[in-house]
Each structure stands twice: as structure tokens, then as C-alpha cells.
Design a protein around this motif. Structure first.
Motif, PDB file in Angstrom:
ATOM      1  N   LEU A  73      12.030  12.170  -3.545  1.00 13.82           N
ATOM      2  CA  LEU A  73      11.388  10.464  -4.705  1.00 13.82           C
ATOM      3  C   LEU A  73       9.427  10.881  -4.379  1.00 13.82           C
ATOM      4  O   LEU A  73       9.331  10.220  -5.549  1.00 13.82           O
ATOM      5  CB  LEU A  73      12.181   9.888  -3.907  1.00 13.82           C
ATOM      6  CG  LEU A  73      13.615   9.640  -4.169  1.00 13.82           C
ATOM      7  CD1 LEU A  73      13.785   8.556  -3.595  1.00 13.82           C
ATOM      8  CD2 LEU A  73      13.743   9.322  -5.877  1.00 13.82           C
ATOM      9  N   LYS A  74       8.722  10.865  -3.451  1.00 15.44           N
ATOM     10  CA  LYS A  74       7.616  10.319  -3.440  1.00 15.44           C
ATOM     11  C   LYS A  74       6.750  11.625  -4.320  1.00 15.44           C
ATOM     12  O   LYS A  74       5.769  10.856  -4.653  1.00 15.44           O
ATOM     13  CB  LYS A  74       6.909  11.277  -1.939  1.00 15.44           C
ATOM     14  CG  LYS A  74       5.821  11.055  -2.254  1.00 15.44           C
ATOM     15  CD  LYS A  74       4.879   9.197  -2.013  1.00 15.44           C
ATOM     16  CE  LYS A  74       3.467  10.015  -2.446  1.00 15.44           C
ATOM     17  NZ  LYS A  74       2.937   9.938  -3.556  1.00 15.44           N
ATOM     18  N   HIS A  75       7.268  12.923  -4.657  1.00 13.54           N
ATOM     19  CA  HIS A  75       6.351  13.614  -5.822  1.00 13.54           C
ATOM     20  C   HIS A  75       6.573  12.664  -7.055  1.00 13.54           C
ATOM     21  O   HIS A  75       5.833  13.140  -8.273  1.00 13.54           O
ATOM     22  CB  HIS A  75       6.432  14.524  -5.356  1.00 13.54           C
ATOM     23  CG  HIS A  75       6.583  15.329  -4.107  1.00 13.54           C
ATOM     24  ND1 HIS A  75       7.259  15.470  -3.298  1.00 13.54           N
ATOM     25  CD2 HIS A  75       5.723  16.988  -4.062  1.00 13.54           C
ATOM     26  CE1 HIS A  75       7.051  16.495  -2.243  1.00 13.54           C
ATOM     27  NE2 HIS A  75       6.039  17.343  -2.860  1.00 13.54           N
ATOM     28  N   SER A  76       7.199  11.684  -7.018  1.00 15.32           N
ATOM     29  CA  SER A  76       7.752  11.225  -8.498  1.00 15.32           C
ATOM     30  C   SER A  76       6.889   9.882  -8.831  1.00 15.32           C
ATOM     31  O   SER A  76       6.814   9.671  -9.785  1.00 15.32           O
ATOM     32  CB  SER A  76       8.943  11.044  -8.515  1.00 15.32           C
ATOM     33  OG  SER A  76       8.930  10.090  -8.119  1.00 15.32           O
ATOM     34  N   LEU A  77       5.880   9.690  -7.584  1.00 14.01           N
ATOM     35  CA  LEU A  77       5.126   8.657  -7.402  1.00 14.01           C
ATOM     36  C   LEU A  77       3.503   8.659  -7.210  1.00 14.01           C
ATOM     37  O   LEU A  77       3.037   9.110  -6.168  1.00 14.01           O
ATOM     38  CB  LEU A  77       5.533   7.605  -6.056  1.00 14.01           C
ATOM     39  CG  LEU A  77       5.315   6.170  -6.265  1.00 14.01           C
ATOM     40  CD1 LEU A  77       6.004   5.386  -7.601  1.00 14.01           C
ATOM     41  CD2 LEU A  77       5.659   5.772  -5.199  1.00 14.01           C
ATOM     42  N   PRO A  78       2.954   7.621  -7.791  1.00 15.46           N
ATOM     43  CA  PRO A  78       0.576   8.448  -7.469  1.00 15.46           C
ATOM     44  C   PRO A  78       0.858   7.405  -6.424  1.00 15.46           C
ATOM     45  O   PRO A  78       1.478   6.073  -6.093  1.00 15.46           O
ATOM     46  CB  PRO A  78       0.503   7.696  -9.055  1.00 15.46           C
ATOM     47  CG  PRO A  78       1.395   6.886  -9.772  1.00 15.46           C
ATOM     48  CD  PRO A  78       2.862   7.697  -9.383  1.00 15.46           C
ATOM     49  N   GLY A  79      -0.292   7.657  -5.827  1.00 16.57           N
ATOM     50  CA  GLY A  79      -0.371   6.521  -4.510  1.00 16.57           C
ATOM     51  C   GLY A  79      -0.121   7.587  -3.562  1.00 16.57           C
ATOM     52  O   GLY A  79       0.018   8.890  -3.515  1.00 16.57           O
ATOM     53  N   ASP A  80      -0.540   6.868  -2.327  1.00 21.43           N
ATOM     54  CA  ASP A  80      -0.715   7.758  -0.834  1.00 21.43           C
ATOM     55  C   ASP A  80       1.563   7.332  -0.185  1.00 21.43           C
ATOM     56  O   ASP A  80       1.721   8.016   0.397  1.00 21.43           O
ATOM     57  CB  ASP A  80      -1.314   7.184   0.250  1.00 21.43           C
ATOM     58  CG  ASP A  80      -1.948   8.318   0.695  1.00 21.43           C
ATOM     59  OD1 ASP A  80      -2.788   9.040  -0.106  1.00 21.43           O
ATOM     60  OD2 ASP A  80      -2.389   7.921   2.239  1.00 21.43           O
TER      61      ASP A  80
END
Length: 336
Positions: free
Chosen positions: A308-315
Motif C-alpha cells: 500500500l505504501k508504494h501507492s502513496l507519495p511521501g514518507d
């Protein structure tokens, strides 16, 4: 359930918009960042009691970082203000065959300059049942390294569980004449849960002769780590295969002293931002284990949050339980 406490530097990440090169146009997007803060943020978003211990300057940058973490549900009362500057890093997102690149600007930051006496572990660990650390803090210099070691020692002495994410940062260690093996060993000697693969274990043990390939090699490395560190009960790791910047394959694994769990590979296509994926994985594993799920479910949960994190910009990953449940159920259609 008790409280998680994450100890580490809160930073700001500055990135050019989209896939631009750094200062290709005079614009930068800014996010609150830092490995330990990322884990704390995602755990708080999943409903856990999480506190952050850190130090930021008493200016608009530091206050904004505190406000951001507070807004995500993190207990910020253990964050000190002081010092002169906020740690920064610049991240230029890659594309195709151009890799993502990171430039650090964190020397002399408020956190890095905090003396070991700044951390009152009796007070900071009050009501805490798990302390989360990473290998980034000791990479900042001799004083942060000693603070991280003392944090782990204090937690162990008080019966507080310690999780440690290797998070190797060669650029940071290269800035000073430290001994990563000796320093990180002092921390892992007090940990029950480690996030790291066979390369992290090779560094800790000063050897890289683990037999076999793939899963066999990772099991051999885990067994060697368990033999060296009596308090260590669980090792969680991911394996990544990079086809190009926008197409990766990722799997997860958890080893215990007498068992292991391995997930199939997940295809990550159309990647938006992979920075922070390891922190999301750590948060997913901690989340599942805190809920009493077994190691197979914990590996799946960590992998799902990392994906899921790979779909979201930022840290930081900013997902709720419903988002996690949807991914684990395999539903990718529009949710109406």
C-alpha cells in the motif's frame, strides 16, 4: 494493551514534484519524515497507542512536524524542543531506468546534537510495553549511537520489549569513524524482534557464509542470529526484485526459533513512491503481532501495508484497518 514508543529523529523530506530532477523547476514538496516516525504514524492510524520520543527545534519547522504527528494520533508529549535546526533530506524520485536518489542534510540537527543526558528513560518508558528503534539513529554519530544503546538497555532492564529495524544507511555511517558492528550489536542484544535480512545479520555477525540460496540462505542466517542473540525470538524481512523503478516484486518472511512463514511475491506495478515501504512493513508486522495473530498473518499484514505504501507519495503510510482488510481480501475494483 500497552503503548508503543518510537525513538528517533523526526525529519522533513523535500522532493521535486512528480518525476522532476531536483530543482528542475523551483518547487519542492515537503513531508514529515523519519523511519521511526513513519512506524509510529502508521501504528497510530491503525488504532494503537503510540508515542514518539525525539527532539526538534522550537521553530515553525519543528512545531509543524509535531502538529502533523499529533494529527495522525501519535502522542507527542515526549518530543522535546531545542537545538538549532531540523534534519532534512532531499529525495528525487526515479523513473524507468533512473533510480531514486537521496541527499542527506541532517548534520548538526537538534536530534543529532541532543546529549545522552537529554533522555530520561525512567520517564520516557513509563507505561510503555514496546520500544521501537532503528539503525539510523546510531548512524548519526557517536552521541546518538550511545543514546540508542542506552535506550535499548533501559528498556530491557524495565522488562519493555525492544524491536529493532536494521535500516542500514551507508552514507550516514561513512561520515564518522564508528564501528557499526559493535554499536548495532549492543542494541540487538536487548531486542526480541528484529527487522532485517541476511545482509543485516552478516554485518552483525561479521560473517557471510550462510549456506544455500533464497529462503534457505535466509533461514540459515536467522538461525545464526538466534544462536548469537539469546533474547531474539523473531526476525522479519522482505525480499525485493527490481525490474525497473515502476515495477518491483516484493515478498515477506518471518522466522522464529522453531518456525517460519514465507509469503508469495506480490507484483508492485505503477509505483508512486517506495520510500517508507520498509517502515510500513514493520508497522504491519507489529500491528498483527500486537493483535495476537500468528507469524503467517503477520508476514501477510506487513507485506500488504508495504505494498500500500508504494501507492502513496511521501514518507509515511497513512492507512486504516479498512484499507488493510481490502488489500488482504484482494479487492482492487472501485470502492463505492
Amino acid at each position: 494493551m500497552g503503548t508503543f514508543l518510537a525513538f528517533g529523529e523526526i525529519m522533513l523530506r523535500l522532493s521535486p514534484p512528480g518525476r522532476e530532477l531536483l530543482l528542475q523547476t523551483p518547487k519542492l514538496d515537503v513531508w514529515v519524515a523519519g523511519a521511526e516516525a513513519n512506524v509510529a504514524t502508521q501504528l497510530a492510524r491503525l488504532g494503537h497507542d503510540v508515542a514518539m520520543a525525539s527532539r526538534v527545534p522550537d521553530n515553525d519547522l519543528g512545531r509543524s512536524a509535531i502538529a502533523t504527528l499529533r494529527g495522525h494520533g501519535v502522542d507527542v508529549r515526549r518530543i522535546q524542543t531545542g537545538g538549532e535546526r531540523m534534519g532534512l533530506y532531499f529525495c528525487t524520485s526515479g523513473a524507468g531506468m533512473r533510480a531514486t536518489e537521496v541527499i542527506y542534510d541532517r548534520a548538526g540537527s537538534s536530534f543529532a546534537e541532543a546529549p545522552t543526558s537529554a533522555w530520561d528513560w525512567d520517564a520516557l518508558l513509563d507505561g510503555v510495553d514496546r520500544l521501537h528503534l532503528s539503525g539510523i539513529t546510531p548512524a548519526l554519530g557517536p552521541v546518538p549511537a550511545e543514546s540508542a544503546c542506552r535506550a535499548a538497555e533501559a528498556a530491557r532492564a524495565r522488562g519493555v520489549a525492544v524491536s529493532f529495524d536494521g535500516n542500514w544507511r551507508g552514507k550516514l555511517w561513512a561520515r564518522w569513524d564508528g564501528d557499526p558492528r559493535a554499536i548495532l550489536t549492543r542494541i540487538v542484544e536487548h531486542a526480541d524482534l528484529m527487522f532485517g535480512n541476511h545482509r543485516d545479520i552478516a554485518l552483525l555477525l561479521g560473517r557471510d557464509d550462510f549456506g544455500g540460496e533464497g529462503e534457505d540462505r535466509r533461514r540459515a542466517a536467522a538461525e545464526a542470529a538466534f544462536a548469537r542473540f539469546p533474547t531474539l525470538t523473531t526476525i522479519a524481512s522482505t525480499a525485493r526484485h527490481v525490474e525497473h523503478v515502476d515495477l518491483n516484486r516484493l515478498s515477506a518472511r518471518i522466522d522464529t526459533r522453531d518456525d517460519h512463514a514465507q509469503t508469495p511475491e506480490t507484483l508492485l506495478a505503477g509505483i508512486v513512491d517506495r520510500i517508507g515501504g520498509g517502515d510500513a512493513f514493520a508497522a504491519g508486522v507489529l500491528h498483527a503481532l500486537r493483535r495476537g495473530e500468528g507469524i503467517a498473518a503477520a508476514a501477510e499484514c506487513g507485506l500488504a501495508l508495504a505494498a500500500l505504501k508504494h501507492s502513496l507519495p511521501g514518507d509515511a503510510a497513512l492507512f486504516r484497518q479498512a484499507d488493510l482488510d481490502a488489500v488482504r481480501a484482494g479487492g482492487l475494483d472501485v470502492r463505492r
